[in-house]
Design a protein around this motif. Sequence first.
Motif, PDB file in Angstrom:
ATOM      1  N   PRO A   1      31.535  11.156 -26.141  1.00 27.15           N
ATOM      2  CA  PRO A   1      32.143  11.290 -24.819  1.00 27.15           C
ATOM      3  C   PRO A   1      33.262  12.332 -24.786  1.00 27.15           C
ATOM      4  CG  PRO A   1      31.785   8.972 -25.308  1.00 27.15           C
ATOM      5  CD  PRO A   1      31.488   9.725 -26.569  1.00 27.15           C
ATOM      6  N   SER A   2      34.013  12.439 -25.897  1.00 27.93           N
ATOM      7  CA  SER A   2      35.088  13.436 -25.929  1.00 27.93           C
ATOM      8  C   SER A   2      34.530  14.852 -25.873  1.00 27.93           C
ATOM      9  CB  SER A   2      35.949  13.252 -27.183  1.00 27.93           C
ATOM     10  OG  SER A   2      35.178  13.472 -28.359  1.00 27.93           O
ATOM     11  N   LYS A   3      33.348  15.032 -26.476  1.00 27.19           N
ATOM     12  CA  LYS A   3      32.698  16.346 -26.430  1.00 27.19           C
ATOM     13  C   LYS A   3      32.290  16.681 -24.999  1.00 27.19           C
ATOM     14  CE  LYS A   3      30.664  20.131 -27.759  1.00 27.19           C
ATOM     15  NZ  LYS A   3      31.458  21.313 -28.151  1.00 27.19           N
ATOM     16  N   ILE A   4      31.772  15.678 -24.272  1.00 25.27           N
ATOM     17  CA  ILE A   4      31.411  15.880 -22.870  1.00 25.27           C
ATOM     18  C   ILE A   4      32.644  16.237 -22.059  1.00 25.27           C
ATOM     19  CG2 ILE A   4      30.522  14.770 -20.781  1.00 25.27           C
ATOM     20  CD1 ILE A   4      28.316  15.303 -22.708  1.00 25.27           C
ATOM     21  N   SER A   5      33.745  15.527 -22.296  1.00 27.31           N
ATOM     22  CA  SER A   5      34.983  15.770 -21.561  1.00 27.31           C
ATOM     23  C   SER A   5      35.497  17.188 -21.780  1.00 27.31           C
ATOM     24  CB  SER A   5      36.042  14.753 -21.995  1.00 27.31           C
ATOM     25  OG  SER A   5      37.244  14.948 -21.289  1.00 27.31           O
ATOM     26  N   LYS A   6      35.489  17.633 -23.038  1.00 28.11           N
ATOM     27  CA  LYS A   6      35.941  18.987 -23.355  1.00 28.11           C
ATOM     28  C   LYS A   6      35.000  20.035 -22.743  1.00 28.11           C
ATOM     29  CE  LYS A   6      38.173  17.716 -27.713  1.00 28.11           C
ATOM     30  NZ  LYS A   6      38.129  17.849 -29.182  1.00 28.11           N
ATOM     31  N   PHE A   7      33.705  19.726 -22.767  1.00 21.78           N
ATOM     32  CA  PHE A   7      32.700  20.652 -22.251  1.00 21.78           C
ATOM     33  C   PHE A   7      32.870  20.904 -20.755  1.00 21.78           C
ATOM     34  CE2 PHE A   7      28.722  19.947 -19.781  1.00 21.78           C
ATOM     35  CZ  PHE A   7      28.277  21.253 -19.731  1.00 21.78           C
ATOM     36  N   VAL A   8      33.062  19.808 -19.959  1.00 22.75           N
ATOM     37  CA  VAL A   8      33.146  19.982 -18.507  1.00 22.75           C
ATOM     38  C   VAL A   8      34.422  20.730 -18.117  1.00 22.75           C
ATOM     39  CG1 VAL A   8      31.698  17.982 -18.008  1.00 22.75           C
ATOM     40  CG2 VAL A   8      34.172  17.694 -18.140  1.00 22.75           C
ATOM     41  N   LYS A   9      35.492  20.548 -18.872  1.00 25.45           N
ATOM     42  CA  LYS A   9      36.725  21.288 -18.585  1.00 25.45           C
ATOM     43  C   LYS A   9      36.569  22.759 -18.952  1.00 25.45           C
ATOM     44  CE  LYS A   9      39.870  17.372 -18.870  1.00 25.45           C
ATOM     45  NZ  LYS A   9      41.011  16.736 -19.567  1.00 25.45           N
ATOM     46  N   LYS A  10      35.830  23.011 -20.017  1.00 28.59           N
ATOM     47  CA  LYS A  10      35.577  24.384 -20.432  1.00 28.59           C
ATOM     48  C   LYS A  10      34.738  25.126 -19.398  1.00 28.59           C
ATOM     49  CE  LYS A  10      33.761  27.091 -24.330  1.00 28.59           C
ATOM     50  NZ  LYS A  10      33.158  27.021 -25.677  1.00 28.59           N
ATOM     51  N   ILE A  11      33.819  24.392 -18.759  1.00 26.71           N
ATOM     52  CA  ILE A  11      32.928  25.033 -17.795  1.00 26.71           C
ATOM     53  C   ILE A  11      33.631  25.288 -16.460  1.00 26.71           C
ATOM     54  CG2 ILE A  11      31.897  23.019 -16.659  1.00 26.71           C
ATOM     55  CD1 ILE A  11      29.183  24.253 -17.018  1.00 26.71           C
ATOM     56  N   GLY A  12      34.764  24.600 -16.234  1.00 26.15           N
ATOM     57  CA  GLY A  12      35.540  24.899 -15.026  1.00 26.15           C
ATOM     58  C   GLY A  12      35.845  23.729 -14.117  1.00 26.15           C
ATOM     59  N   PHE A  13      35.529  22.476 -14.553  1.00 20.44           N
ATOM     60  CA  PHE A  13      35.772  21.300 -13.727  1.00 20.44           C
ATOM     61  C   PHE A  13      36.986  20.539 -14.230  1.00 20.44           C
ATOM     62  CE2 PHE A  13      31.337  22.294 -13.113  1.00 20.44           C
ATOM     63  CZ  PHE A  13      31.141  22.097 -11.758  1.00 20.44           C
ATOM     64  N   SER A  14      37.573  19.727 -13.333  1.00 16.70           N
ATOM     65  CA  SER A  14      38.754  18.959 -13.719  1.00 16.70           C
ATOM     66  C   SER A  14      38.403  17.748 -14.569  1.00 16.70           C
ATOM     67  CB  SER A  14      39.508  18.496 -12.469  1.00 16.70           C
ATOM     68  OG  SER A  14      38.690  17.642 -11.686  1.00 16.70           O
ATOM     69  N   GLY A  15      37.166  17.284 -14.462  1.00 18.49           N
ATOM     70  CA  GLY A  15      36.743  16.121 -15.241  1.00 18.49           C
ATOM     71  C   GLY A  15      35.260  15.865 -15.092  1.00 18.49           C
ATOM     72  N   TYR A  16      34.756  14.857 -15.815  1.00 19.20           N
ATOM     73  CA  TYR A  16      33.320  14.568 -15.825  1.00 19.20           C
ATOM     74  C   TYR A  16      32.805  14.174 -14.444  1.00 19.20           C
ATOM     75  CZ  TYR A  16      28.961  12.066 -16.496  1.00 19.20           C
ATOM     76  OH  TYR A  16      27.658  11.640 -16.371  1.00 19.20           O
ATOM     77  N   LYS A  17      33.555  13.334 -13.708  1.00 23.89           N
ATOM     78  CA  LYS A  17      33.085  12.871 -12.399  1.00 23.89           C
ATOM     79  C   LYS A  17      32.871  14.042 -11.445  1.00 23.89           C
ATOM     80  CE  LYS A  17      34.949   8.183 -12.483  1.00 23.89           C
ATOM     81  NZ  LYS A  17      35.856   7.203 -11.815  1.00 23.89           N
ATOM     82  N   GLU A  18      33.794  14.991 -11.462  1.00 23.88           N
ATOM     83  CA  GLU A  18      33.664  16.159 -10.599  1.00 23.88           C
ATOM     84  C   GLU A  18      32.438  16.977 -11.001  1.00 23.88           C
ATOM     85  OE1 GLU A  18      36.743  19.362  -8.732  1.00 23.88           O
ATOM     86  OE2 GLU A  18      36.594  19.365 -10.910  1.00 23.88           O
ATOM     87  N   TYR A  19      32.239  17.119 -12.293  1.00 26.01           N
ATOM     88  CA  TYR A  19      31.086  17.883 -12.803  1.00 26.01           C
ATOM     89  C   TYR A  19      29.780  17.220 -12.382  1.00 26.01           C
ATOM     90  CZ  TYR A  19      27.618  19.442 -16.260  1.00 26.01           C
ATOM     91  OH  TYR A  19      26.478  19.918 -16.879  1.00 26.01           O
ATOM     92  N   PHE A  20      29.681  15.883 -12.544  1.00 23.56           N
ATOM     93  CA  PHE A  20      28.423  15.218 -12.238  1.00 23.56           C
ATOM     94  C   PHE A  20      28.149  15.189 -10.744  1.00 23.56           C
ATOM     95  CE2 PHE A  20      25.160  11.909 -12.278  1.00 23.56           C
ATOM     96  CZ  PHE A  20      24.409  12.328 -13.375  1.00 23.56           C
ATOM     97  N   ARG A  21      29.202  15.093  -9.943  1.00 23.75           N
ATOM     98  CA  ARG A  21      29.003  15.181  -8.489  1.00 23.75           C
ATOM     99  C   ARG A  21      28.465  16.555  -8.108  1.00 23.75           C
ATOM    100  NH1 ARG A  21      31.151  11.256  -5.247  1.00 23.75           N
ATOM    101  NH2 ARG A  21      31.291  12.694  -3.491  1.00 23.75           N
ATOM    102  N   PHE A  22      28.899  17.567  -8.824  1.00 26.31           N
ATOM    103  CA  PHE A  22      28.381  18.917  -8.595  1.00 26.31           C
ATOM    104  C   PHE A  22      26.898  18.988  -8.928  1.00 26.31           C
ATOM    105  CE2 PHE A  22      27.291  22.977 -10.666  1.00 26.31           C
ATOM    106  CZ  PHE A  22      27.406  23.832  -9.590  1.00 26.31           C
ATOM    107  N   LEU A  23      26.518  18.388 -10.065  1.00 30.72           N
ATOM    108  CA  LEU A  23      25.105  18.429 -10.489  1.00 30.72           C
ATOM    109  C   LEU A  23      24.199  17.724  -9.480  1.00 30.72           C
ATOM    110  CD1 LEU A  23      25.219  17.710 -14.343  1.00 30.72           C
ATOM    111  CD2 LEU A  23      24.985  19.915 -13.189  1.00 30.72           C
ATOM    112  N   THR A  24      24.688  16.645  -8.882  1.00 28.98           N
ATOM    113  CA  THR A  24      23.867  15.873  -7.946  1.00 28.98           C
ATOM    114  C   THR A  24      23.985  16.357  -6.507  1.00 28.98           C
ATOM    115  OG1 THR A  24      25.658  14.238  -7.792  1.00 28.98           O
ATOM    116  CG2 THR A  24      23.908  13.800  -9.390  1.00 28.98           C
ATOM    117  N   GLY A  25      24.724  17.432  -6.312  1.00 29.88           N
ATOM    118  CA  GLY A  25      24.802  18.027  -4.981  1.00 29.88           C
ATOM    119  C   GLY A  25      25.712  17.304  -4.028  1.00 29.88           C
ATOM    120  N   LYS A  26      26.606  16.462  -4.533  1.00 28.34           N
ATOM    121  CA  LYS A  26      27.540  15.741  -3.672  1.00 28.34           C
ATOM    122  C   LYS A  26      28.793  16.564  -3.464  1.00 28.34           C
ATOM    123  CE  LYS A  26      25.937  11.221  -5.299  1.00 28.34           C
ATOM    124  NZ  LYS A  26      26.323   9.991  -6.029  1.00 28.34           N
ATOM    125  N   GLU A  27      29.440  16.312  -2.339  1.00 28.58           N
ATOM    126  CA  GLU A  27      30.682  17.026  -2.040  1.00 28.58           C
ATOM    127  C   GLU A  27      31.739  16.622  -3.058  1.00 28.58           C
ATOM    128  OE1 GLU A  27      33.970  17.580   1.543  1.00 28.58           O
ATOM    129  OE2 GLU A  27      32.196  16.335   1.825  1.00 28.58           O
TER     130      GLU A  27
END
Length: 235
Positions: free
Chosen positions: A42-68
């Motif tokens: 999980p820590s790897k996922i957390s570091k990955f989503v911040k590296k890609i440009g998101f504030s956290g995992y929830k924001e990243y996954f909402r982006f993937l599913t097309g949610k606002e």
Amino acid sequence: MRLQLDRLNELETQIHQKLSDISQERPSMTITEAAEATGVSPSKISKFVKKIGFSGYKEYFRFLTGKELIKKKKLNSEFARIQDFMENFDAETVSYLAEQIKTHDKIILFGYGPTSICMEYFGYKLTYIIDKNVIQATQSSMIPSLLTENSLLLVFTVAGKFAQFDHLFEEAKRHHTKALLIIEEFNASLNLDQQEIIYLTKSHQDEQLNSHEKTRTVLMMFIEEVIRELSKQKD
């Protein structure tokens, strides 16, 4: 938001691709489940989503599913003021000023301090789109000698609190010259009897700022719209 996919290594690219595919079938997934699905912690996922440009995992996954996205950064006061200007912009003021410029033989531009630089830019652009005598008065003392019966005096200011304009408009009246004051901030205390004033906003910049510290963003946006209108009419 700025996605930075080019910063990902091979493993992170695989994680992103895997979660992108899974998200289409599983619209909800915890960070632990995402870690299990991709074979990382999980820590790897957390570091990955911040590296890609998101504030956290929830924001990243909402982006993937097309949610606002839930979180929206609050605009600073100046950005909010500019946004309000754009949303309530009165195009009629642009058309009116463009028409005034077209119907006069000589255009005299004036502004104090940093606004003078805006006038230099405005005058430069006008010379390319109208066949008129365009003059930027760098000092107020120049204006009386420039005024003629069919000239147009345009005075730009942010607040109208730090300089006196009365004598300029008195001179314009004496020479039978059309004069306009274009002011960004609404100023109820401004007293120019029988003179024409165009207010661009009802807002005010920080009252603690001195004149030279205030932005000229709204003035420049208005100037650009006038230039665009004149260019469109010319075409």
